[in-house]
Write an enzyme that holds these catalytic residues in place. Structure first.
Site, mmCIF file in Angstrom:
data_model
loop_
_atom_site.group_PDB
_atom_site.id
_atom_site.type_symbol
_atom_site.label_atom_id
_atom_site.label_comp_id
_atom_site.label_asym_id
_atom_site.label_seq_id
_atom_site.Cartn_x
_atom_site.Cartn_y
_atom_site.Cartn_z
ATOM 1 N N TYR A 53 0.825 -1.220 0.000
ATOM 2 C CA TYR A 53 0.000 0.000 0.000
ATOM 3 C C TYR A 53 0.856 1.266 0.000
ATOM 4 O O TYR A 53 0.432 2.287 -0.526
ATOM 5 C CB TYR A 53 -0.998 -0.016 1.160
ATOM 6 C CG TYR A 53 -2.150 -0.950 0.867
ATOM 7 C CD1 TYR A 53 -3.214 -0.545 0.070
ATOM 8 C CD2 TYR A 53 -2.151 -2.251 1.324
ATOM 9 C CE1 TYR A 53 -4.254 -1.406 -0.243
ATOM 10 C CE2 TYR A 53 -3.183 -3.131 1.021
ATOM 11 C CZ TYR A 53 -4.229 -2.695 0.236
ATOM 12 O OH TYR A 53 -5.252 -3.558 -0.091
ATOM 13 N N ARG A 56 1.341 1.710 -3.622
ATOM 14 C CA ARG A 56 0.094 2.184 -4.257
ATOM 15 C C ARG A 56 -0.136 3.672 -3.929
ATOM 16 O O ARG A 56 -0.574 4.446 -4.748
ATOM 17 C CB ARG A 56 -1.134 1.400 -3.759
ATOM 18 C CG ARG A 56 -1.116 -0.107 -3.922
ATOM 19 C CD ARG A 56 -1.480 -0.532 -5.330
ATOM 20 N NE ARG A 56 -0.378 -0.314 -6.253
ATOM 21 C CZ ARG A 56 0.771 -1.001 -6.264
ATOM 22 N NH1 ARG A 56 0.995 -1.952 -5.393
ATOM 23 N NH2 ARG A 56 1.722 -0.743 -7.137
ATOM 24 N N GLN A 87 -15.681 3.159 -5.567
ATOM 25 C CA GLN A 87 -15.016 1.987 -4.989
ATOM 26 C C GLN A 87 -13.516 2.248 -4.908
ATOM 27 O O GLN A 87 -12.771 1.428 -4.380
ATOM 28 C CB GLN A 87 -15.272 0.755 -5.864
ATOM 29 C CG GLN A 87 -16.728 0.341 -5.924
ATOM 30 C CD GLN A 87 -16.958 -0.717 -7.001
ATOM 31 O OE1 GLN A 87 -16.684 -1.893 -6.797
ATOM 32 N NE2 GLN A 87 -17.447 -0.298 -8.135
ATOM 33 N N HIS A 105 -14.813 1.758 -0.301
ATOM 34 C CA HIS A 105 -13.749 0.826 0.072
ATOM 35 C C HIS A 105 -12.580 1.523 0.780
ATOM 36 O O HIS A 105 -11.475 0.994 0.805
ATOM 37 C CB HIS A 105 -13.243 0.069 -1.173
ATOM 38 C CG HIS A 105 -14.292 -0.835 -1.762
ATOM 39 N ND1 HIS A 105 -14.226 -1.365 -3.024
ATOM 40 C CD2 HIS A 105 -15.451 -1.295 -1.225
ATOM 41 C CE1 HIS A 105 -15.304 -2.113 -3.242
ATOM 42 N NE2 HIS A 105 -16.063 -2.078 -2.180
ATOM 43 N N GLY A 172 -16.688 2.702 -15.277
ATOM 44 C CA GLY A 172 -15.444 1.969 -15.091
ATOM 45 C C GLY A 172 -15.429 0.982 -13.945
ATOM 46 O O GLY A 172 -14.486 0.961 -13.164
ATOM 47 N N THR A 173 -16.465 0.168 -13.865
ATOM 48 C CA THR A 173 -16.416 -0.909 -12.878
ATOM 49 C C THR A 173 -16.955 -2.176 -13.509
ATOM 50 O O THR A 173 -17.912 -2.143 -14.275
ATOM 51 C CB THR A 173 -17.194 -0.567 -11.581
ATOM 52 O OG1 THR A 173 -17.340 -1.771 -10.800
ATOM 53 C CG2 THR A 173 -18.549 0.049 -11.841
ATOM 54 N N SER A 174 -16.314 -3.303 -13.163
ATOM 55 C CA SER A 174 -16.756 -4.582 -13.722
ATOM 56 C C SER A 174 -18.015 -5.072 -13.004
ATOM 57 O O SER A 174 -18.567 -6.093 -13.371
ATOM 58 C CB SER A 174 -15.639 -5.611 -13.585
ATOM 59 O OG SER A 174 -15.314 -5.773 -12.223
#
Ligand code: APR
Length: 240
Positions: A53, A56, A87, A105, A172-174
Site C-alpha cells: 500500500y 500504491r 469503490q 472501500h 469503469g467498474t466490472s
C-alpha cells in the site's frame, strides 16, 4: 434540484495511470489479492501488506485527475447536485474538485487503527505506514481500506444516496464485487441508468444503457450534453 449519483470503479482512474484490478492476469500489481487485500494476508505478513500500500499510495500521489474526474466536478460547479460513490481508494475525484465523494472501500491516504476502526488518521504528504506506527491506543496502524471479507460500513449511506437519484451513472467498474455491484438496483425503477466502460456491451445488466467508451470520452460527452440541456436525462444519442 435533480440529483446525479455516480458510481465509479477502477476504470475512471485508468486514464490517470492507475491500474484496474481485473484487466490483467488476475494479479494486482504482481500480488495475489488474498496476500495483500484480506485480513488473513495482513495477519500473515503485515510488512508485505504495508509495503504494497505504500507503493500504491506513491502512485496515487503522483497521478493527476483526468477529464472524466474533471467533467463530473464541472457539472457540480455548474449547479447540478452530484454525489459520487466510488469503490476507488484514490483521491482523484476530490482533487478534480468534487465535493460529495463517498469512498465505499476506504481511502489510501488515511491510516487506521488495527484494533479500533473508528480511529482514522490522515497521513501527511509523503508519509508512509510502517511497522511500529501506532494509533492512540497503542495498536499497529493499517491502511484505511476495506479488504475482502470485511464489512462495508458506508454501504447503507450509499444505498440511501442511490435511492434518491434522478439519474445513475456508472463508470469503469466490472460490477464484480458485492455489495457495490448491487447499488445500482437501489434506484427507483423509472430512473435512467447509464454504464460508461469499454467493456459495457458485455457487462451491462438488464435495464442499464451501455456506453461502450473510455471514461474520459463517455463522461465528457454526457456532461457536455447535460450542461447544454440544463437537465439530467438520458441523452438522445443513447436513446433507442
Ligand atoms: N474507462 C472506463 N472504464 C475502463 C477503462 C477506461 N479507460 N479502462 C478499463 N475500464 C474498465 C474495465 O473494462 C472494467 O470493467 O474498468 C473496469 C475495472 O473493473 P475492475 O478492475 O474489476 O475494478 P472495480 O470494478 O473498481 O473493482 C471493484 O474490487 O478488488 C476490489 O476493492 C477493489 O474496489 C475494487 C473492487
Amino acid at each position: 434540484m435533480s440529483h446525479l449519483v455516480v458510481l465509479t470503479g477502477a476504470g475512471v482512474s485508468a486514464e490517470s495511470g492507475i491500474r484496474t484490478f481485473r484487466d490483467g492476469n488476475g494479479l494486482w500489481e504482481n500480488h495475489r489479492v488474498e496476500d495483500v487485500a484480506t485480513p488473513e494476508g495482513w495477519h500473515r505478513d503485515p510488512e508485505t501488506v504495508l509495503a504494497f500500500y505504500n507503493e500504491r499510495r506513491r502512485q496515487v500521489r503522483a497521478a493527476q485527475p483526468n477529464a472524466a474526474h474533471r467533467a463530473l466536478a464541472a457539472l457540480e460547479s455548474d449547479g447540478f447536485r452530484v454525489s459520487i460513490v466510488t469503490q476507488n481508494i484514490d483521491d482523484l475525484h476530490e482533487r478534480a474538485g468534487s465535493r460529495s465523494v463517498l469512498h465505499l472501500h476506504g481511502e489510501i491516504l488515511k491510516a487506521r487503527s488495527s484494533a479500533d476502526p473508528r480511529l482514522i488518521y490522515r497521513l501527511d504528504e509523503d508519509q508512509e505506514i510502517r511497522i511500529g506506527d501506532h494509533c492512540d491506543r497503542g495498536s499497529q496502524l493499517r491502511p484505511h481500506v476495506v479488504w475482502f471479507g470485511e464489512s462495508v460500513p458506508l454501504f447503507p449511506t450509499a444505498c440511501e444516496l442511490v435511492a434518491e437519484a434522478d439519474l445513475v451513472l456508472v463508470v469503469g467498474t466490472s460490477l464484480a464485487v458485492a455489495p457495490a455491484s448491487g447499488l445500482v438496483n437501489e434506484a427507483d425503477w423509472h430512473v435512467p441508468r447509464i454504464l460508461v466502460d469499454p467493456a459495457a456491451a458485455e457487462l451491462t445488466p438488464a435495464g442499464i444503457t451501455a456506453m461502450t467508451t473510455s471514461a474520459t470520452e463517455g463522461v465528457s460527452q454526457l456532461v457536455d450534453y447535460w450542461r447544454q440541456h440544463r437537465r439530467l436525462e438520458l441523452p438522445d444519442f443513447l436513446a433507442d
